[in-house]
Scaffold this motif. Sequence first.
Motif, PDB file in Angstrom:
ATOM      1  N   LEU A 114       0.823  -1.211   0.000  1.00 36.76           N
ATOM      2  CA  LEU A 114       0.000   0.000   0.000  1.00 36.76           C
ATOM      3  C   LEU A 114       0.857   1.261   0.000  1.00 36.76           C
ATOM      4  CD1 LEU A 114      -2.891  -0.905   2.451  1.00 36.76           C
ATOM      5  CD2 LEU A 114      -3.045  -0.546  -0.008  1.00 36.76           C
ATOM      6  N   TYR A 115       1.969   1.234   0.693  1.00 35.73           N
ATOM      7  CA  TYR A 115       2.830   2.408   0.752  1.00 35.73           C
ATOM      8  C   TYR A 115       3.520   2.692  -0.576  1.00 35.73           C
ATOM      9  CZ  TYR A 115       2.411   3.581   5.648  1.00 35.73           C
ATOM     10  OH  TYR A 115       1.928   4.001   6.853  1.00 35.73           O
ATOM     11  N   THR A 116       3.592   1.729  -1.460  1.00 35.07           N
ATOM     12  CA  THR A 116       4.214   1.974  -2.761  1.00 35.07           C
ATOM     13  C   THR A 116       3.240   2.609  -3.749  1.00 35.07           C
ATOM     14  OG1 THR A 116       3.681  -0.250  -3.540  1.00 35.07           O
ATOM     15  CG2 THR A 116       5.831   0.060  -2.479  1.00 35.07           C
ATOM     16  N   ARG A 117       1.965   2.701  -3.363  1.00 34.76           N
ATOM     17  CA  ARG A 117       0.947   3.312  -4.225  1.00 34.76           C
ATOM     18  C   ARG A 117       0.787   4.776  -3.848  1.00 34.76           C
ATOM     19  NH1 ARG A 117      -4.276  -0.173  -4.620  1.00 34.76           N
ATOM     20  NH2 ARG A 117      -4.713   1.617  -5.937  1.00 34.76           N
ATOM     21  N   ALA A 118       1.085   5.648  -4.788  1.00 34.69           N
ATOM     22  CA  ALA A 118       1.053   7.085  -4.521  1.00 34.69           C
ATOM     23  C   ALA A 118      -0.355   7.567  -4.198  1.00 34.69           C
ATOM     24  CB  ALA A 118       1.611   7.853  -5.710  1.00 34.69           C
ATOM     25  N   ASP A 119      -1.359   7.053  -4.891  1.00 33.18           N
ATOM     26  CA  ASP A 119      -2.731   7.512  -4.631  1.00 33.18           C
ATOM     27  C   ASP A 119      -3.190   7.156  -3.212  1.00 33.18           C
ATOM     28  OD1 ASP A 119      -2.680   4.828  -5.339  1.00 33.18           O
ATOM     29  OD2 ASP A 119      -4.699   4.866  -6.188  1.00 33.18           O
ATOM     30  N   PHE A 120      -2.752   6.034  -2.720  1.00 31.94           N
ATOM     31  CA  PHE A 120      -3.083   5.665  -1.337  1.00 31.94           C
ATOM     32  C   PHE A 120      -2.421   6.621  -0.357  1.00 31.94           C
ATOM     33  CE2 PHE A 120      -1.729   3.464   2.544  1.00 31.94           C
ATOM     34  CZ  PHE A 120      -2.972   3.222   3.108  1.00 31.94           C
ATOM     35  N   MET A 121      -1.169   6.959  -0.617  1.00 29.08           N
ATOM     36  CA  MET A 121      -0.460   7.860   0.287  1.00 29.08           C
ATOM     37  C   MET A 121      -1.097   9.247   0.301  1.00 29.08           C
ATOM     38  SD  MET A 121       1.686   6.136   1.858  1.00 29.08           S
ATOM     39  CE  MET A 121       2.454   7.478   2.699  1.00 29.08           C
ATOM     40  N   VAL A 122      -1.539   9.732  -0.853  1.00 28.85           N
ATOM     41  CA  VAL A 122      -2.205  11.043  -0.908  1.00 28.85           C
ATOM     42  C   VAL A 122      -3.519  10.999  -0.141  1.00 28.85           C
ATOM     43  CG1 VAL A 122      -3.312  12.701  -2.459  1.00 28.85           C
ATOM     44  CG2 VAL A 122      -1.082  11.732  -3.050  1.00 28.85           C
ATOM     45  N   THR A 123      -4.289   9.937  -0.324  1.00 26.05           N
ATOM     46  CA  THR A 123      -5.552   9.792   0.395  1.00 26.05           C
ATOM     47  C   THR A 123      -5.317   9.718   1.900  1.00 26.05           C
ATOM     48  OG1 THR A 123      -6.499   8.619  -1.485  1.00 26.05           O
ATOM     49  CG2 THR A 123      -7.619   8.363   0.631  1.00 26.05           C
ATOM     50  N   LEU A 124      -4.321   8.956   2.306  1.00 25.79           N
ATOM     51  CA  LEU A 124      -4.005   8.838   3.732  1.00 25.79           C
ATOM     52  C   LEU A 124      -3.578  10.181   4.310  1.00 25.79           C
ATOM     53  CD1 LEU A 124      -3.691   6.887   6.128  1.00 25.79           C
ATOM     54  CD2 LEU A 124      -1.322   6.556   5.399  1.00 25.79           C
ATOM     55  N   ALA A 125      -2.749  10.907   3.584  1.00 23.83           N
ATOM     56  CA  ALA A 125      -2.305  12.225   4.048  1.00 23.83           C
ATOM     57  C   ALA A 125      -3.480  13.186   4.149  1.00 23.83           C
ATOM     58  CB  ALA A 125      -1.239  12.780   3.109  1.00 23.83           C
ATOM     59  N   ASP A 126      -4.388  13.152   3.186  1.00 22.59           N
ATOM     60  CA  ASP A 126      -5.569  14.020   3.234  1.00 22.59           C
ATOM     61  C   ASP A 126      -6.444  13.690   4.437  1.00 22.59           C
ATOM     62  OD1 ASP A 126      -4.799  15.371   0.969  1.00 22.59           O
ATOM     63  OD2 ASP A 126      -6.060  14.168  -0.393  1.00 22.59           O
ATOM     64  N   GLN A 127      -6.617  12.405   4.724  1.00 26.54           N
ATOM     65  CA  GLN A 127      -7.447  12.011   5.866  1.00 26.54           C
ATOM     66  C   GLN A 127      -6.813  12.419   7.185  1.00 26.54           C
ATOM     67  OE1 GLN A 127      -8.109   7.835   5.279  1.00 26.54           O
ATOM     68  NE2 GLN A 127      -9.725   8.160   3.774  1.00 26.54           N
ATOM     69  N   VAL A 128      -5.507  12.282   7.286  1.00 28.31           N
ATOM     70  CA  VAL A 128      -4.813  12.686   8.518  1.00 28.31           C
ATOM     71  C   VAL A 128      -4.889  14.205   8.673  1.00 28.31           C
ATOM     72  CG1 VAL A 128      -2.558  12.819   9.644  1.00 28.31           C
ATOM     73  CG2 VAL A 128      -3.312  10.674   8.606  1.00 28.31           C
ATOM     74  N   TRP A 129      -4.699  14.927   7.559  1.00 22.19           N
ATOM     75  CA  TRP A 129      -4.730  16.382   7.609  1.00 22.19           C
ATOM     76  C   TRP A 129      -6.129  16.890   7.989  1.00 22.19           C
ATOM     77  CZ3 TRP A 129      -1.370  19.952   8.338  1.00 22.19           C
ATOM     78  CH2 TRP A 129      -1.668  21.273   8.049  1.00 22.19           C
ATOM     79  N   ALA A 130      -7.173  16.150   7.578  1.00 16.90           N
ATOM     80  CA  ALA A 130      -8.546  16.553   7.879  1.00 16.90           C
ATOM     81  C   ALA A 130      -8.836  16.470   9.390  1.00 16.90           C
ATOM     82  CB  ALA A 130      -9.531  15.679   7.121  1.00 16.90           C
ATOM     83  N   CYS A 131      -8.052  15.724  10.126  1.00 14.92           N
ATOM     84  CA  CYS A 131      -8.246  15.622  11.569  1.00 14.92           C
ATOM     85  C   CYS A 131      -7.872  16.916  12.292  1.00 14.92           C
ATOM     86  CB  CYS A 131      -7.423  14.476  12.149  1.00 14.92           C
ATOM     87  SG  CYS A 131      -7.991  12.852  11.632  1.00 14.92           S
ATOM     88  N   PHE A 132      -7.055  17.755  11.650  1.00 13.26           N
ATOM     89  CA  PHE A 132      -6.582  18.984  12.284  1.00 13.26           C
ATOM     90  C   PHE A 132      -7.326  20.123  11.696  1.00 13.26           C
ATOM     91  CE2 PHE A 132      -3.034  15.974  12.465  1.00 13.26           C
ATOM     92  CZ  PHE A 132      -2.893  15.900  13.817  1.00 13.26           C
TER      93      PHE A 132
END
Length: 48
Positions: free
Chosen positions: A30-48
């Motif tokens: 999963l970490y090698t997929r760029a789209d997953f990493m962008v989605t994960l970063a967006d979800q984490v950023w949405a927490c703040f």
Amino acid sequence: MQGKPRSLAWWQRALIWVAVVAVLLAVFALYTRADFMVTLADQVWACF
């Protein structure tokens, strides 16, 4: 009074190790997929 805890059989330990390695490989894939990493970063950023 409790007795000595039973240790796991060799095949149970092997099965646990296979499961752990499978989970780690899945996470690595999963970490090698760029789209997953962008989605994960967006979800984490949405927490703040």
